[in-house]
Design an enzyme around this catalytic site. Structure first.
Site, PDB file in Angstrom:
ATOM      1  N   TYR A  98      61.698  73.366  12.813  1.00  0.00           N
ATOM      2  CA  TYR A  98      62.843  73.993  12.154  1.00  0.00           C
ATOM      3  C   TYR A  98      63.100  75.395  12.716  1.00  0.00           C
ATOM      4  O   TYR A  98      64.231  75.735  13.073  1.00  0.00           O
ATOM      5  CB  TYR A  98      62.556  74.062  10.655  1.00  0.00           C
ATOM      6  CG  TYR A  98      63.610  74.746   9.821  1.00  0.00           C
ATOM      7  CD1 TYR A  98      64.649  74.019   9.251  1.00  0.00           C
ATOM      8  CD2 TYR A  98      63.556  76.114   9.562  1.00  0.00           C
ATOM      9  CE1 TYR A  98      65.612  74.638   8.466  1.00  0.00           C
ATOM     10  CE2 TYR A  98      64.514  76.747   8.788  1.00  0.00           C
ATOM     11  CZ  TYR A  98      65.538  76.002   8.231  1.00  0.00           C
ATOM     12  OH  TYR A  98      66.479  76.624   7.452  1.00  0.00           O
TER      13      TYR A  98
ATOM     14  N   GLN B 199      71.053  73.110  11.087  1.00  0.00           N
ATOM     15  CA  GLN B 199      69.748  72.466  10.967  1.00  0.00           C
ATOM     16  C   GLN B 199      69.503  71.938   9.566  1.00  0.00           C
ATOM     17  O   GLN B 199      68.897  70.887   9.382  1.00  0.00           O
ATOM     18  CB  GLN B 199      68.631  73.450  11.350  1.00  0.00           C
ATOM     19  CG  GLN B 199      67.246  72.830  11.412  1.00  0.00           C
ATOM     20  CD  GLN B 199      67.157  71.701  12.420  1.00  0.00           C
ATOM     21  OE1 GLN B 199      67.925  71.634  13.372  1.00  0.00           O
ATOM     22  NE2 GLN B 199      66.239  70.782  12.192  1.00  0.00           N
ATOM     23  N   GLU B 200      69.990  72.652   8.557  1.00  0.00           N
ATOM     24  CA  GLU B 200      69.727  72.261   7.172  1.00  0.00           C
ATOM     25  C   GLU B 200      70.493  71.009   6.759  1.00  0.00           C
ATOM     26  O   GLU B 200      69.922  70.089   6.184  1.00  0.00           O
ATOM     27  CB  GLU B 200      70.106  73.412   6.220  1.00  0.00           C
ATOM     28  CG  GLU B 200      69.100  74.553   6.170  1.00  0.00           C
ATOM     29  CD  GLU B 200      67.849  74.182   5.387  1.00  0.00           C
ATOM     30  OE1 GLU B 200      67.805  73.101   4.776  1.00  0.00           O
ATOM     31  OE2 GLU B 200      66.905  74.987   5.395  1.00  0.00           O
ATOM     32  N   SER B 201      71.792  70.982   7.003  1.00  0.00           N
ATOM     33  CA  SER B 201      72.610  69.919   6.422  1.00  0.00           C
ATOM     34  C   SER B 201      73.564  69.256   7.396  1.00  0.00           C
ATOM     35  O   SER B 201      74.234  68.294   7.006  1.00  0.00           O
ATOM     36  CB  SER B 201      73.438  70.491   5.270  1.00  0.00           C
ATOM     37  OG  SER B 201      74.413  71.409   5.772  1.00  0.00           O
TER      38      SER B 201
ATOM     39  N   LEU C 225      71.427  78.059  11.006  1.00  0.00           N
ATOM     40  CA  LEU C 225      70.623  77.544   9.900  1.00  0.00           C
ATOM     41  C   LEU C 225      71.323  76.371   9.220  1.00  0.00           C
ATOM     42  O   LEU C 225      70.694  75.342   8.940  1.00  0.00           O
ATOM     43  CB  LEU C 225      70.342  78.668   8.913  1.00  0.00           C
ATOM     44  CG  LEU C 225      69.421  78.327   7.753  1.00  0.00           C
ATOM     45  CD1 LEU C 225      68.431  79.454   7.506  1.00  0.00           C
ATOM     46  CD2 LEU C 225      70.201  78.051   6.475  1.00  0.00           C
TER      47      LEU C 225
END
Length: 640
Positions: free
Chosen positions: A596, A484-486, A481
């Protein structure tokens, strides 16, 4: 100067420029100053800049800006002379300007490939643009575009709520009607109710535009009007297109009627790839068993380019394997399709690997970059400027410079694409400088080798794993996660205000801090690494528990909100279908969230292989998605 450029302060830029002489980022300073007044700069000034900063991102960026200006001015001679030196070649509008030059030179004798390229670029652009509209107008004038090509662009823009772009298209084919487009799209129902018949082809198409626009807000009304009033006045192609839009909109709302709407289309060739994609998704979601014959037939009608997408290769192969009688020939065809994409590079590549009976394992690591290769990457002028810019807080500029340097400049700083060895060395330099997003993105671009430890780094390992184990959360899922997020950028901030490694919204952070007992939390702590990890993992655990441990549902909720993820699963009355996790993920209505969910689960599988050293199953992590179990614990309905 960066601040002055964002404000459009030309005087301030000109005043500061002399102080930037000799600075490592001088090319940026010079670019900002000239870009701000490019509309009044002389050709000599522009060319002097291009000569002063050869082989730099700023040279090519300014040339891009200048060429667009030349196109707007219709200065075809200068544009043609300069276009050959343009390296990025990623601007669709500019490409259309150059194709217009070819059209003007060759006229009706221009090749069909030019028309195809203009059509592809024009159809892909949602915002109103001068270049591709001009090229399309020229092709219509020389009869290389049919009226239907133009009207289809207008229909697409009507569906995507781009009235100005729709009006520009109508202006080409029916100038007298263009002024009515805005009103029709703003109030489609009154227009459709007022009209009695469609006395001309243009009026028919205006009716189609209105039906398309109405379908985006009320599929039932659009379907009723098409069936009961407008059917006799429209051609088969026009009716099919509108039913395709209705079907697509219905499928995006996960309505059971979606397939019945698509069934009214007698010829799938009248639909575009996006409509066909949603028809496939609706067929996959249709009950506990997908409608495999519909999946197979629909994918076969997609364009050759769309059929190359791993998504549709995978589902087409699955449809073949679902035949009542799988002959050796069918088995061979399906296996060949799966083998063509099988690997660890992405979601459907991993699923194809499993379909062939193999699991996800860590590939053999290539030889590490040599000292000479690393030194060449460190000396690369573009990469040096990129790291400097990122280090001083100009992340956007640094990222663009880095991407340019690794795409269009070789290790010696000369024009040319980097080899896999050069990419691995550049990625390692980014890793060594803890610029993790460039490390990952650069390593992902290698073509023949994969360095898993570069592509899936684990910064802050002690903190992430310790926190994950404390709350009984799979660290591979957390890393999947965060990646993918940051991309592990600790001070990352999204356009909506999400912050830090795990991109937590301020209100969510405050709510979660209370839930997990983080006392005295203040919003300015959200970029603190340990605080962000504690709150992000705490929230993810609450979401995962709320969705009974379903990783895809929790990932969808983390990205788009728990209420949406609840709506996207089967109804809570226990009567809905039980879907493969991959089918559920492919039917997520939001493009961003669908991508996502797939990437987070794919990342998770690869991280699990790295962390455990054991073969991994993406299918097991996806699981099944169905109605909420009656025996499940009470749902946490106040999750933000």
């Amino acid at each position: 100067m960066a601040q002055a450029f964002k404000r459009g302060d030309r005087k301030r830029l000109s005043a500061l420029l002399p102080q930037a002489k000799g600075h490592p980022l001088e090319p940026w300073a010079a670019y900002w100053e000239l870009k701000a007044r490019l509309d009044e700069a002389s050709t000599q000034e522009v060319r002097a800049f291009l000569n002063r900063y050869p082989a730099t991102y700023q040279e090519d960026r300014l040339r891009n800006d200048w060429l667009l200006l030349l196109g707007q001015r219709r200065d075809w001679t200068t544009l043609s002379d300069e276009h050959q030196h343009y390296r990025m070649r990623d601007d669709r509008e500019l490409r259309c300007y150059f194709l217009t030059v070819e059209l003007l030179e060759k006229g009706p004798q221009a090749s069909a490939s030019i028309a195809d390229e203009v059509r592809k670029n024009w159809m892909a652009m949602k915002e109103a643009d001068d270049g591709c509209t001009l090229a399309a107008d020229r092709l219509y004038f020389t009869k290389q575009f049919k009226a239907l090509d133009i009207w289809r662009k207008a229909r697409l823009m009507a569906e995507h709520n781009r009235p100005r772009t729709a009006r520009n298209a109508v202006q080409i084919v029916s100038p007298a009607d263009a002024s009515h487009v805005n009103d029709i799209l703003a109030k489609p129902l009154p227009f459709l109710n007022k009209q009695i018949a469609a006395p001309s082809k243009a009026k028919q198409e205006l009716v189609v535009l209105a039906l398309v626009k109405l379908a985006t807000t009320d599929t039932d009304k659009a379907a009723n009007l098409l069936r009961d009033k407008w059917r006799p006045y429209l051609t088969a192609e026009e009716r099919h297109w509108v039913w395709g839009v209705i079907g697509r909109q219905s499928a995006m709302r996960l309505e059971d009627e979606a397939l019945s709407h698509f069934a009214r289309v007698a010829n799938d060739k009248d639909l575009n790839d996006d409509m066909l994609g949603w028809k496939v998704r609706a067929a996959l979601r249709a009950g506990n068993t997908p409608k495999w014959p519909v999946v197979e037939s629909t994918i076969s009608h997609m364009s050759a380019e769309a059929r190359k997408d791993p998504t549709w290769i995978y589902w087409y192969a699955r449809a073949l394997l679902a035949h009542k009688k799988v002959t050796p020939q069918i088995q061979q065809e399906a296996n060949a399709l799966l083998e063509s994409i099988a690997g660890v590079r992405g979601f459907y590549e991993q699923l194809a690997l499993e379909e062939l009976g193999r699991k996800v394992t860590v590939p053999a690591r290539p030889d590490a970059p040599t000292a000479d290769e690393l030194e060449a990457a460190r000396r690369n002028p573009s990469l040096q400027r990129a790291l400097y810019a990122i280090g001083m807080g100009l992340r956007s500029e640094g990222v663009r410079e880095w991407n340019y340097g690794t795409n269009l400049v070789d290790a010696q700083g000369k024009a040319g694409m980097m080899s896999d060895r050069e990419l691995l060395a550049a990625a390692q330099v980014a890793c060594d400088n803890q610029v993790w997003d460039r490390c990952i993105n650069t390593s992902e671009r290698t073509r023949t080798v994969i360095d898993f430890e570069q592509r899936f780094p684990m910064p802050h390992k002690d903190a992430v794993i310790a926190r994950s184990k404390t709350i009984n959360l799979d660290p591979a899922y957390v890393y999947g996660l965060i990646r993918q997020e940051s991309r592990f950028v600790t001070d990352a901030r999204s356009h909506v205000g999400a912050a830090g490694l795990m991109q937590v919204m301020p209100a969510t952070a405050k709510w979660t801090a209370r839930k997990i007992g983080l006392n005295n939390f203040t919003p300015n702590q959200i970029n603190d690494r340990d605080t962000n990890i504690a709150i992000g993992t705490g929230y993810l655990k609450l979401v995962l528990d709320s969705f009974e441990g379903s990783m895809p549902l929790a990932a969808g909720a983390y990205n788009a909100g728990p209420s949406r993820s609840r709506r996207w699963r089967a109804p809570n009355d226990g009567t809905g279908p039980v879907l493969e996790g991959a089918i559920w993920a492919e039917n997520v209505p939001f493009n961003e969230t669908r991508d996502y969910v797939k990437k987070v689960l794919s990342n998770t599988t690869n991280y699990a292989a790295l962390i455990t050293g054991q073969p991994q199953s993406l299918k097991a992590k996806l699981g099944l998605v169905g109605p909420r179990s009656a025996s499940a614990p009470a749902e946490n309905l106040d999750l933000p």
